[in-house]
Design a protein around this motif. Structure first.
Motif, mmCIF file in Angstrom:
data_model
loop_
_atom_site.group_PDB
_atom_site.id
_atom_site.type_symbol
_atom_site.label_atom_id
_atom_site.label_comp_id
_atom_site.label_asym_id
_atom_site.label_seq_id
_atom_site.Cartn_x
_atom_site.Cartn_y
_atom_site.Cartn_z
ATOM 1 N N PRO A 1 27.684 62.825 -54.660
ATOM 2 C CA PRO A 1 28.287 62.051 -55.240
ATOM 3 C C PRO A 1 29.235 61.035 -54.622
ATOM 4 C CG PRO A 1 29.282 64.106 -55.900
ATOM 5 C CD PRO A 1 28.102 64.372 -54.839
ATOM 6 N N PHE B 1 30.550 57.014 -53.975
ATOM 7 C CA PHE B 1 30.238 55.767 -54.323
ATOM 8 C C PHE B 1 30.838 54.618 -53.741
ATOM 9 C CE2 PHE B 1 29.712 58.893 -57.822
ATOM 10 C CZ PHE B 1 28.314 58.808 -58.059
ATOM 11 N N SER C 1 22.355 62.052 -39.424
ATOM 12 C CA SER C 1 23.057 63.287 -40.114
ATOM 13 C C SER C 1 23.376 62.712 -41.559
ATOM 14 C CB SER C 1 24.343 64.057 -39.359
ATOM 15 O OG SER C 1 24.734 64.768 -40.559
ATOM 16 N N ASN D 1 24.793 64.626 -44.164
ATOM 17 C CA ASN D 1 26.008 65.243 -44.566
ATOM 18 C C ASN D 1 27.341 64.533 -43.805
ATOM 19 O OD1 ASN D 1 28.137 67.526 -45.092
ATOM 20 N ND2 ASN D 1 26.133 68.075 -45.827
ATOM 21 N N LEU D 2 27.124 64.368 -42.457
ATOM 22 C CA LEU D 2 28.136 63.692 -41.774
ATOM 23 C C LEU D 2 28.457 61.931 -42.321
ATOM 24 C CD1 LEU D 2 28.973 63.867 -38.021
ATOM 25 C CD2 LEU D 2 28.743 61.650 -39.112
ATOM 26 N N GLN E 1 30.058 61.943 -45.759
ATOM 27 C CA GLN E 1 31.198 62.252 -45.730
ATOM 28 C C GLN E 1 32.247 61.224 -45.052
ATOM 29 O OE1 GLN E 1 31.977 66.452 -44.582
ATOM 30 N NE2 GLN E 1 31.253 67.249 -46.177
ATOM 31 N N ASN F 1 32.734 58.779 -47.799
ATOM 32 C CA ASN F 1 34.084 59.120 -48.586
ATOM 33 C C ASN F 1 35.291 59.050 -47.912
ATOM 34 O OD1 ASN F 1 34.120 60.494 -51.056
ATOM 35 N ND2 ASN F 1 32.942 62.200 -50.297
ATOM 36 N N ARG G 1 38.931 56.416 -48.643
ATOM 37 C CA ARG G 1 40.456 56.754 -48.447
ATOM 38 C C ARG G 1 41.073 55.677 -47.553
ATOM 39 N NH1 ARG G 1 39.441 61.925 -46.460
ATOM 40 N NH2 ARG G 1 39.897 61.158 -44.254
ATOM 41 N N TYR H 1 25.576 56.850 -36.043
ATOM 42 C CA TYR H 1 25.526 58.320 -35.613
ATOM 43 C C TYR H 1 24.297 58.704 -35.232
ATOM 44 C CZ TYR H 1 25.807 63.412 -35.624
ATOM 45 O OH TYR H 1 25.584 64.676 -35.383
ATOM 46 N N SER I 1 34.331 62.065 -34.359
ATOM 47 C CA SER I 1 34.192 61.386 -35.627
ATOM 48 C C SER I 1 35.076 60.516 -36.106
ATOM 49 C CB SER I 1 33.810 62.696 -36.491
ATOM 50 O OG SER I 1 34.882 63.697 -36.512
ATOM 51 N N ASP I 2 36.464 61.132 -35.999
ATOM 52 C CA ASP I 2 37.580 60.348 -36.102
ATOM 53 C C ASP I 2 37.739 58.823 -35.536
ATOM 54 O OD1 ASP I 2 39.126 61.994 -37.592
ATOM 55 O OD2 ASP I 2 40.669 62.553 -35.650
ATOM 56 N N TRP J 1 27.643 67.991 -38.601
ATOM 57 C CA TRP J 1 28.866 68.432 -38.389
ATOM 58 C C TRP J 1 28.581 69.659 -37.484
ATOM 59 C CZ3 TRP J 1 32.285 65.176 -38.952
ATOM 60 C CH2 TRP J 1 32.539 64.232 -39.913
ATOM 61 N N ASN K 1 32.453 62.071 -61.251
ATOM 62 C CA ASN K 1 31.260 61.661 -60.581
ATOM 63 C C ASN K 1 29.991 61.869 -60.766
ATOM 64 O OD1 ASN K 1 32.980 59.967 -58.534
ATOM 65 N ND2 ASN K 1 33.354 61.638 -57.340
ATOM 66 N N ASN L 1 35.768 66.143 -45.609
ATOM 67 C CA ASN L 1 35.860 65.256 -46.875
ATOM 68 C C ASN L 1 37.046 65.544 -47.857
ATOM 69 O OD1 ASN L 1 35.012 67.108 -48.198
ATOM 70 N ND2 ASN L 1 33.236 66.159 -49.022
ATOM 71 N N GLU M 1 36.056 68.636 -34.318
ATOM 72 C CA GLU M 1 36.449 68.657 -33.113
ATOM 73 C C GLU M 1 38.033 69.121 -32.814
ATOM 74 O OE1 GLU M 1 35.329 66.006 -34.679
ATOM 75 O OE2 GLU M 1 34.423 64.564 -33.274
#
Lengths: 556, 556
Positions: free
Chosen positions: A157, A159, A171, A173-174, A177, A180, A184, A222, A289-290, B319, B404, B484, B506
């Motif tokens: 979920p 958006f 990936s 999941n990566l 996220q 997401n 932020r 990625y 990833s940061d 990840w 969501n 996340n 990391e």
């Protein structure tokens, strides 16, 4: 597995990213299943096209009529999402071919990543899809997001806010996220593709599409393994000529490579080769990833610096040292401050300031001076970019400061030594009056004290809009560092004013160094390119060279 | 400058950290000046001792009677804070000596960091202080915090939570911002010392004190330059025998060294030498400001691992790959999963899970399985520590998910296709019933769907207390990664349940690797030490070896 299929048919990208109708094969009413989540999130994302449910064992799914198969829908379907067990997927591909569908998102796992049997199944479906001219996203993909059609065909979920960043992620999941985190951090997205096992469509194909996509201004990748390094290099080079391409490569060492094998079934390959390919192609490599997200945010809001000479401004010397160390590590130059600039700063700083870059403003609390120093540094011809530490203040500034500096001691006195309260308040009032009488003046001997008339200049919004105007005027990037601020405050400010804020000086320097290097290599890439490619027009320009009309090398 | 003075007198540390009375020289009513801020923050921090104001030109400061000099106070003063221009400081030191004061915090800048004249002045005051047996913190210091006396003698409105971490920082600004970050990250502090220019008391002296300080369980150091490498090595080695010592060294490269010179007036020295000193002394070296805080948080709440074999659990393979790469980089081992454990996990995971470490739970949404996997991994004898990704959920979990996954699509339907709403709700209700009927079951073919009866197990508090109990029982650290999640939620959870949460895989791996290395070198340091030093008793043990009674080498 079938890279050979990668170029053997013409992909109808509009069916993937702007479908007028979407069918979900394996649509389910069971909460938490993929076949339940995908249509739910499509609805939740506000997808406005037509939605069809396919499930031979249900009458209705999520309130919509369920069809037994794709062919039985009897209406045109642009894109089908397949969420059924692996062994049934080939039949679904046949069904899609029979229904004339040209785009599939296959979320199902248990293909090449799980062993030889899965790999064989994947080859089978890839061949069938290629024959039928079907573009397959996946299998083993988290799905696709596309801002233009409000398509949240994702297994989570998420958006995203619409914007200029597009992300190809091996990936899922990566990837989601990161989407997401983007919310932020104030990063807006144009497209997201979970490339998954890449049965017949791989990173280079997506790169080709995104290179020409007018909504995409920055490309993120990625990657775990590349099936065809040469094709990646070509596609990346072409894309990098028209927009920044930022890549994070995973599977670098032995443990990482083994993890890749069991995750996406890909061969991770050698990181040295990938790195040199990136360098050749003008791709910016992220180390973590940061950093991938930092670079996405920075490239999507900041102008590109003209060179590699940074000015660093800090409220306290320690952070200046940390930043200087990071400059050493990242190969970013510290600009030499010309004598005229030092003279200018002499008037604004205590007598004992260091007179060098990093400019330590020694806890200066006069905001007018603070801002004039920023302006002087940005406008100095020796400076290509500014890293500014201790400038952003966070939403709670007034509240926090009122609480900590005045209310807190007051309450302690009130409860512990109430007799002293009247004299305390009298002293505060006298001091404030004195500060008001001396407003505008500045004592170069030490801490000059607060000028209480500067209240408004200390707010986030004042500073952010000030910095934004300064960037617009100078075309130079200002990278803020908000070490002691709550992340929320910084990101809110970022969203509102398009100011990039790094969480630490180290991260700011790393982003600055990569932007500067990009500017340099991009300049030389364009110079060596016989006819420079057309650059995409943008509402918020990335400060690239003027437009040049296209030719053979240019994107169509 | 006067390292020779460093050991020539006996320091009365209780006057610095537990003063019964504090005088502020240069106390001022002018808002923002140091002489205004310091007493204000002392009051705000709840300092309960007696407070004296010294200013010959004022009658009252902050409501308290102002004395013309320290000698004129006529009562015993344990600690004086000096906040007057540099040229007047020597007279204040004389005044302090005459008044019998044994501890000074000199915040004034413009000494050795600003050039030869300042250096001469600093030497002069250092000599006078040594002769009078006065311990000087600074000059050019941000001040001191001490939890035992609620002493916030700091130049910034920072009020740390009391706890077991003590911090010696050569940069005041970096120091207080770290204290601030500590509040956010749930790190409690025992002492903070801004060592500044270290006229007669330097990092090794503070280390000696903190090594024996029963309130201090973890020592942090931010160092720019060391005046006496040998003394540092000795003090650090002694301290590291009884508690973790974590150091961030700045001034590593050429730019950094130059920045150090103009900041603290120190010589940065060679980073290679520092690194080898750290290795010899058993000091943990942090590579960045971020990592310093991560390590502080981890060492103050987690048990120390017994070895270097990590298990990594991830909700998504990407990840896991990123974490495996980090293990390669940081030299952390991935534990080999024994066949018995794989069989155990086979029952809890989809058929096609990777059967290796990192354990990718392939988006498994059964919380019971999720928790049983964590437990199996932690209890496996091959595993020394667990890095767990995607386990913490954030305070907004229910709200976010409700919004969501259910409310968002509902609202879209309501406004765009209202006729479909009743059927949609009916489908949701039917699906939920089906989920409830199948609770506890698990479909190994793919995404098993949600078990709606697991609601409570998905909350932050449930998971945190579960993990805490698991750590208590096994003595193994569990490092969470909350990629996340909003930072706030993670840190709130951390504060409440003493769970360390890293922001990225990391960073988690880096912390885990350093904890593991610490455990190993500490083990060998203790073994090679003829009589092992006494370890400090603690309410929340750091999982160190059993207590051994002291001897010659032990702290007194």
């Amino acid at each position: 597995m079938s890279a050979e299929g990668g170029t053997s048919f013409c992909r109808e990208w509009s069916k993937v990213f702007d479908p007028a109708s979407v069918a979900v094969v394996g649509a389910s009413n069971f909460p938490g299943k993929w076949g339940f989540n995908m249509p739910l999130f499509l609805l939740g994302g506000g997808y406005r096209g037509r939605l069809f449910m396919v499930n031979p064992r249900e009458r209705r799914v999520l309130g919509l009529r369920a069809h037994p198969s794709l062919t039985s829908i009897g209406e045109e379907v642009d894109l089908a999402i397949v969420a059924i067990p692996a062994r049934s997927v080939p039949a679904a591909v046949e069904d899609a071919a029979a229904a004339g569908i040209k785009a599939l998102i296959i979320v199902t796992a248990d293909f090449s990543e799980s062993g030889p049997a899965g790999a064989a199944l994947e080859r089978e479906l890839a061949e069938a899809a290629c024959e039928a001219g079907i573009t397959v996203v996946g299998p083993n993909t988290m799905g696709v997001f596309s801002s233009s059609s409000r398509l949240c065909a994702l297994g989570a979920p998420v958006f995203p806010r619409p914007g200029g960043v597009s992300f190809i992620s091996q990936s899922g999941n990566l990837g989601v996220q990161a989407l997401n985190a983007g919310r932020r951090l104030g990063i807006g997205f144009a497209r997201f593709i979970g490339s998954g096992n890449a049965a017949n469509t791989d990173i280079p194909d997506y790169l080709d599409y995104l290179a020409d996509d007018p909504l995409t201004r920055v490309i993120l990748i990625y990657a775990e393994g590349l099936k065809d390094g040469r094709r990646f290099l070509e596609a990346a080079r072409r894309a990098a000529l028209s927009k920044p391409v930022i890549a994070l490569k995973a599977g670098r060492g032995e443990l990482g490579r083994r993890a890749v094998r069991s995750h996406s079934g890909a061969l991770a390959g050698d990181i040295g080769l990938f790195r040199s390919a990136c360098r050749q192609a003008g791709v910016i490599e992220a180390e973590s990833s940061d950093e991938l997200m930092d670079l996405a945010a920075a490239f999507s809001v900041l102008p590109t610096p003209a060179g590699e000479k940074a000015a660093v401004m800090t409220l306290g010397g320690g952070w200046g040292v940390v930043a200087a160390d990071a400059c050493d590590r990242e190969g970013l130059e510290l600009a030499q401050l010309p004598a005229s600039l030092i003279e200018e700063l002499d008037l604004l700083l205590p007598r004992f300031w260091s007179r060098r870059n990093p400019v330590d403003i020694v806890g200066n609390v006069r905001r007018a001076n603070h801002l004039r120093i920023i302006e002087s540094l940005v406008e100095c011809p020796e400076v290509d970019l500014l890293i500014s530490m201790g400038t952003l203040l966070g939403r709670g500034f007034f509240l926090d400061n009122l609480l900590n500096t005045a209310l807190r001691p007051f309450l302690h006195l009130l409860f512990e030594r109430p007799a002293e309260v009247p004299a305390f308040l009298l002293s505060l009032a006298k001091g404030s009056l004195r500060s008001l009488r001396r407003r505008g003046s500045f004592d170069r001997e030490g801490s000059g004290g607060l000028d209480l008339t500067e209240t408004r200049a200390w707010t986030d919004s004042y500073l952010s809009s000030y910095l934004q105007k300064l960037m617009d005027r100078s075309g130079k990037p200002i990278i803020n560092v908000a070490v002691n601020e709550r992340e929320n405050a910084a990101s809110r400010s970022l969203r509102r004013y398009r100011i990039f804020t790094a969480a630490t000086p180290e991260r700011a320097v790393s982003v600055a160094a990569k932007m500067a290097r990009y500017a340099r290599t991009r300049g030389s890439a364009l110079a060596s390119c016989p006819s420079r490619p057309r650059l995409l027009g943008e509402a918020q320009p990335l400060n690239m060279p003027e437009k040049v009309e296209g030719s053979g090398l240019a994107p169509k």
